[in-house]
Design a protein around this motif. Structure first.
Motif, short mmCIF file in Angstrom:
data_model
loop_
_atom_site.label_atom_id
_atom_site.label_comp_id
_atom_site.label_asym_id
_atom_site.label_seq_id
_atom_site.Cartn_x
_atom_site.Cartn_y
_atom_site.Cartn_z
N MET A 1 53.12 54.02 36.23
CA MET A 1 52.70 52.60 36.15
C MET A 1 52.38 52.21 34.71
N SER A 2 52.86 51.06 34.32
CA SER A 2 52.47 50.60 33.00
C SER A 2 51.16 49.83 33.10
N ILE A 3 51.10 48.68 32.50
CA ILE A 3 49.83 47.96 32.49
C ILE A 3 49.58 47.26 33.82
N GLN A 4 48.38 47.42 34.33
CA GLN A 4 48.02 46.78 35.60
C GLN A 4 47.00 45.69 35.35
N LYS A 5 46.88 44.82 36.32
CA LYS A 5 45.89 43.76 36.18
C LYS A 5 44.49 44.37 36.20
N PRO A 6 43.54 43.73 35.52
CA PRO A 6 42.19 44.29 35.51
C PRO A 6 41.64 44.40 36.93
N LYS A 7 40.85 45.42 37.13
CA LYS A 7 40.22 45.65 38.42
C LYS A 7 39.51 44.40 38.93
N GLY A 8 39.71 44.13 40.20
CA GLY A 8 39.00 43.01 40.80
C GLY A 8 39.58 41.64 40.47
N THR A 9 40.77 41.62 39.87
CA THR A 9 41.42 40.33 39.60
C THR A 9 42.67 40.25 40.47
N GLN A 10 43.26 39.09 40.55
CA GLN A 10 44.46 38.98 41.37
C GLN A 10 45.48 38.04 40.74
N ASP A 11 46.75 38.36 41.01
CA ASP A 11 47.84 37.47 40.64
C ASP A 11 48.10 36.58 41.85
N LEU A 12 48.07 35.31 41.65
CA LEU A 12 48.35 34.40 42.76
C LEU A 12 49.80 33.97 42.66
N PHE A 111 33.26 34.79 36.68
CA PHE A 111 33.44 36.22 36.42
C PHE A 111 32.15 37.00 36.64
N ARG A 112 32.24 38.01 37.46
CA ARG A 112 31.08 38.90 37.61
C ARG A 112 31.57 40.33 37.67
N TYR A 113 30.90 41.19 36.91
CA TYR A 113 31.28 42.59 36.87
C TYR A 113 30.65 43.31 38.05
N GLU A 114 31.41 43.39 39.14
CA GLU A 114 30.90 44.03 40.34
C GLU A 114 31.98 44.91 40.94
N GLN A 115 31.60 45.75 41.87
CA GLN A 115 32.57 46.55 42.61
C GLN A 115 33.26 45.65 43.62
N GLY A 119 36.32 39.85 49.97
CA GLY A 119 35.67 38.61 49.60
C GLY A 119 34.90 38.67 48.29
N ARG A 120 35.06 39.77 47.57
CA ARG A 120 34.36 39.85 46.29
C ARG A 120 35.31 40.33 45.21
N TYR A 121 35.40 39.55 44.16
CA TYR A 121 36.30 39.87 43.06
C TYR A 121 35.55 39.76 41.75
N ARG A 122 36.14 40.31 40.70
CA ARG A 122 35.52 40.20 39.38
C ARG A 122 35.86 38.85 38.77
#
Length: 419
Positions: A1-12, A111-115, A119-122
């Motif tokens: 895998m090359s570059i992935q989206k940051p944890k807890g984010t999503q591509d819509l 933006f919140r730095y959480e696990q 229903g919970r995203y960064r």
RNA sequence: GCGGUCGUGGCGAAGGGGUUAACGCACUGGUCUGUGGCUCCAGCAUUCGUGGGUUCAAGUCCCAUCGAUCGCCCCA
């Protein structure tokens, strides 16, 4: 895998984004009816804004902020919620100078730095509103009503509105002491989170799932509200009743942000796993002054877009999707190809949704493509038709074909669409 | 920050140490030299998240790491 989206984010992606657009459009249209106007503020602000606005001891500020030092050696943070930035903009642009109540709304990423979990995203998105300049309980009720109407018009079922009053600083201080007194005898039996809550925010102990048993019979804030707070809270309820917004009073409702006074509320719905809050808000009378403005009261709410989507999905609510293609144009032969380009442009300018093939595929493959797009019509133009000044039009639903003159073609398609 | 589960083609999904990595969907081409949704045929992963280790041999076992997912805290 090359570059992935940051944890807890999503591509819509297309297919999903239509739902977002639908919800956003609904939000804008609803706000317009309630006479709220959009405001867009930066997605990052000076860290200090959130420290002062959201509250130093909140989880958000203590451990969830995306904070960085910029090249000018300033501490900046990605916004963890919407209110602080809007308050800052309200103050900085002196909107309090306007004669009417400032009724504002925003839609955007937080933006919140959480696990992450269900229903919970960064990076998540909120639709929120803020109303500045009025203490009248009818505006508390209006804010709550707007959120409720929003959910309802989107087709969400079984949304509960819980409301409470967290009082003003004076009665809350009294209540705080009462709560501490109540828990004092069992303090060392509480879970470790609650032990620290005991000193910092004792009301939260009532919310704790582990220590429910110790909370039984605890005094509620409602018993300690002073005259002003009681009257306000009652009036908010009266207005909501008049509007026929169903509410549930939850005297244990405490919000995670420090700035609330008087009214606090949450919208709840099932369908997101362990999480049931889909939105919330309240009144914040001291906040504008704290941020440095001439003190003005405010009320607002924030609704989680992702959570709305999750509940809609859990409830099987259909969201209208983008309309299909009107016309798919197939050109066969080089000369016809150029004519297709021209007709395609004419169709689009005429307001039709039109498409062609770009991969040099054969007729059959192009037909399949048209089918995938659910095109209403396929127009076929070959060199022989072109020579006769005609074009073949196939109605995909019935399979019928007809021949039109090239001159009438665009107008005919336009007429068909109007039907 | 902590804990459970998981990570194989565009998607879904078998395979749980032994060597050509099932199958389904989608896609592409052919059957049908200019016509879709049906049929049949063919093609489509030098590779199993990444890195290291064990072994004669590793998607298959071990460790680490990244990510997904669910939960705790807290919230949108």
């Amino acid at each position: 895998m090359s570059i992935q989206k940051p944890k807890g984010t999503q591509d819509l992606l297309p297919g999903e984004i239509e739902k977002w657009q639908y919800i956003e459009n609904k939000a804008r249209e609803l706000c317009s009816r309630f006479n709220y106007r959009e405001i867009r503020t930066p997605i990052f602000e000076n860290t200090e804004l959130f420290q002062r606005g959201v509250g130093e001891t909140t989880d958000i500020v203590e451990k969830e902020m995306y904070t960085f030092i910029d090249k000018g050696d300033r501490s900046m943070s990605l916004r963890p919620e919407g209110t602080a930035g809007v308050v800052r903009a309200y103050v900085e642009n002196k909107l309090y100078g306007e004669p009417d109540v400032s009724k504002l709304y925003y839609i955007g990423p937080m933006f919140r730095y959480e696990q992450p979990q269900a229903g919970r995203y960064r990076q998540f998105h909120q639709f929120g509103i803020e109303a500045f300049g009025a203490v009248d309980p009818s505006i508390d009720a209006e804010v709550i009503a707007l959120g409720y109407t929003f959910y309802k018009e989107l087709g969400l079922k079984d949304v509960t509105v819980e409301i409470n009053s967290v009082g003003n600083p004076a009665c809350r201080a009294v209540y705080r002491e009462k709560i501490q007194q109540f828990f004092a005898p069992v303090k060392d039996k509480l879970c470790k989170d609650c032990q620290s809550r005991y000193d910092r925010n004792p009301m939260r102990i009532l919310d704790c799932k582990i220590d429910q048993k110790y909370g039984e019979g605890a005094p509620t804030i409602l018993e300690y509200l002073d005259e002003e707070c009681t009257v306000h809270f009652q009036a908010v309820q009266d207005h909501l009743n008049a509007m026929e917004i169903p509410i549930r009073i939850n005297p244990r409702l405490v919000r995670g942000l420090d700035y609330y006074t008087h009214t606090a509320f949450e919208y709840k719905a099932a369908g997101i796993g362990a999480i049931d809050t889909i939105g919330g808000g309240g009144r914040y009378n001291g906040l504008v002054g704290q941020i440095g403005g001439n003190d003005q009261p405010g009320v607002g709410l924030g609704l989680g877009m992702e959570r709305i989507l999750l509940v809609l999905q859990a409830q099987g609510v259909d969201i209208p999707t983008a309309p299909p293609l009107d016309v798919y144009l197939i050109g066969l032969g080089e000369t016809a190809e150029r004519e297709v380009t021209k007709l395609l442009q004419q169709l689009r300018v005429a307001g039709l949704k039109a498409e062609k093939d770009y991969l040099g595929r054969k007729m059959k493959a192009q037909m399949k493509s048209a089918d995938r797009y659910h095109a209403s019509f396929v127009a076929i133009l070959g060199d022989d038709e072109l020579a006769r000044g005609e074009i073949t039009v196939k109605t995909m639903a019935t399979g019928e074909q007809q021949t039109l003159s090239l001159e009438q073609f665009v107008a005919a398609m336009q007429k068909q669409k109007a039907l």
